[in-house]
Design a protein around this motif. Sequence first.
Motif, mmCIF file in Angstrom:
data_model
loop_
_atom_site.group_PDB
_atom_site.id
_atom_site.type_symbol
_atom_site.label_atom_id
_atom_site.label_comp_id
_atom_site.label_asym_id
_atom_site.label_seq_id
_atom_site.Cartn_x
_atom_site.Cartn_y
_atom_site.Cartn_z
ATOM 1 N N PHE A 10 -1.715 14.244 -10.344
ATOM 2 C CA PHE A 10 -1.273 12.893 -10.683
ATOM 3 C C PHE A 10 -1.113 12.795 -12.199
ATOM 4 O O PHE A 10 -1.886 12.165 -12.897
ATOM 5 C CB PHE A 10 -2.281 11.857 -10.174
ATOM 6 C CG PHE A 10 -1.797 10.439 -10.297
ATOM 7 C CD1 PHE A 10 -0.949 9.909 -9.345
ATOM 8 C CD2 PHE A 10 -2.206 9.643 -11.360
ATOM 9 C CE1 PHE A 10 -0.500 8.606 -9.458
ATOM 10 C CE2 PHE A 10 -1.766 8.344 -11.480
ATOM 11 C CZ PHE A 10 -0.914 7.822 -10.528
ATOM 12 N N ASN A 37 -6.536 5.915 -9.375
ATOM 13 C CA ASN A 37 -5.473 6.135 -10.367
ATOM 14 C C ASN A 37 -4.560 4.926 -10.468
ATOM 15 O O ASN A 37 -3.335 5.039 -10.422
ATOM 16 C CB ASN A 37 -4.644 7.367 -9.981
ATOM 17 C CG ASN A 37 -5.447 8.643 -9.974
ATOM 18 O OD1 ASN A 37 -5.677 9.266 -11.002
ATOM 19 N ND2 ASN A 37 -5.887 9.044 -8.783
ATOM 20 N N GLY A 93 -1.736 4.227 -14.140
ATOM 21 C CA GLY A 93 -0.892 5.384 -14.377
ATOM 22 C C GLY A 93 0.499 5.038 -14.859
ATOM 23 O O GLY A 93 1.406 5.871 -14.769
ATOM 24 N N THR A 96 1.415 11.367 -14.560
ATOM 25 C CA THR A 96 2.594 10.506 -14.628
ATOM 26 C C THR A 96 2.861 9.994 -16.031
ATOM 27 O O THR A 96 3.790 9.204 -16.225
ATOM 28 C CB THR A 96 2.413 9.309 -13.683
ATOM 29 O OG1 THR A 96 1.236 8.579 -14.054
ATOM 30 C CG2 THR A 96 2.289 9.778 -12.244
ATOM 31 N N TYR A 108 3.179 15.417 -10.047
ATOM 32 C CA TYR A 108 2.416 14.617 -9.089
ATOM 33 C C TYR A 108 2.819 15.002 -7.672
ATOM 34 O O TYR A 108 3.939 15.454 -7.417
ATOM 35 C CB TYR A 108 2.636 13.117 -9.325
ATOM 36 C CG TYR A 108 4.085 12.704 -9.378
ATOM 37 C CD1 TYR A 108 4.799 12.409 -8.215
ATOM 38 C CD2 TYR A 108 4.752 12.593 -10.601
ATOM 39 C CE1 TYR A 108 6.122 12.016 -8.273
ATOM 40 C CE2 TYR A 108 6.072 12.203 -10.665
ATOM 41 C CZ TYR A 108 6.753 11.915 -9.492
ATOM 42 O OH TYR A 108 8.076 11.534 -9.557
ATOM 43 N N GLY A 131 3.366 5.922 -12.295
ATOM 44 C CA GLY A 131 2.145 6.099 -11.511
ATOM 45 C C GLY A 131 2.045 5.092 -10.388
ATOM 46 O O GLY A 131 1.620 5.428 -9.271
#
Length: 331
Positions: A76, A287, A290, A78, A85, A294
């Motif tokens: 992940f 998360n 992000g 981003t 990701y 994200g």
Amino acid sequence: MTIHADAPIDRSASAVLVPITPNRDYSTPDRIYRRGVQVTGLGVLVLLAAIGFFLFRTGLPAFRKVGFRFFTVSGFQTLGHRLSYGVLASMVGTVEVATVAIIIGTPLAIATALFLSEYAPVRTRRTLIALVDLAAAIPSVIFGLWAVFELQGNVAGFSGWLSHHLSFIPFFKVTSPPLNASIFLAGIVVGIMIVPIVASICREVFSLAPLGEREAALALGASRWQMIRTVVLPFGRGGIIGAVMLGLGRALEETIAVTLILGGGFVFGYHILQHGGTTISQLIASNVNGGRLGLQVLMFAGFVLFVITLVINLIASAIVNRSRSGAGVDL
């Protein structure tokens, strides 16, 4: 009185069976109720479709950037120039946690349901049923904190025993310590969490087993367990499968408890006893900050989990609806 074989057959109007057609002239309250139920049912379907469409539309830009690598890459990242990701490790971890939960929770739930419906004293049965049903209302964070501060140390010792004696099985092989905060621990906790749901449905199904077939089995000399094995369990086979699949859907989407236990980390592998792991729900919960990309990634990951859970619940509903009274009973 002697009846001759060549006697004429009475074909009068009284001997003719006239089919009875149901009355379709519903009263006004009945029509209002029917329309209300139809609108409510369609509204639920529209709401589910709207949620799925929103997740898909919001996350589609992130999916377009990487294509089907979204399902073959783990991570992940981003923010910055090197974007990376994907949900591969999260999907594998989700399946592993749910599988461990079903393996551990299903026998406990079925045993609980059989005890409540067949063995529990009549005076305390209602109280025990209420307690089991109320256990489903315990918040996930309570289970997560209990696992982190109380269960984790004991499970680590048991995990060490499994890895020492069953390391020839790939799932129980440990490549690096420690053995806490593992997929196995998360699966145990989620398995305990789904016990009330599965047990409640199984108990309802077991209580519908035909009384006549129960008494017939006992009259033929069967013991209580033989009656359960030959009448109750075959009768409730479809309901058991449906309950287990509903529990599986619940296990796939568990978030808070799994997040507290695993904490994060995109560990891809089948070694469920060692530290680390992630699920789709844990990925989304951990998360949130992000950036715009994200958020789109998390939305599409949520859409993937939404589709998986919806398919499992639909299959479970179909199995429950197809179950029939006495199906599979063999005395």
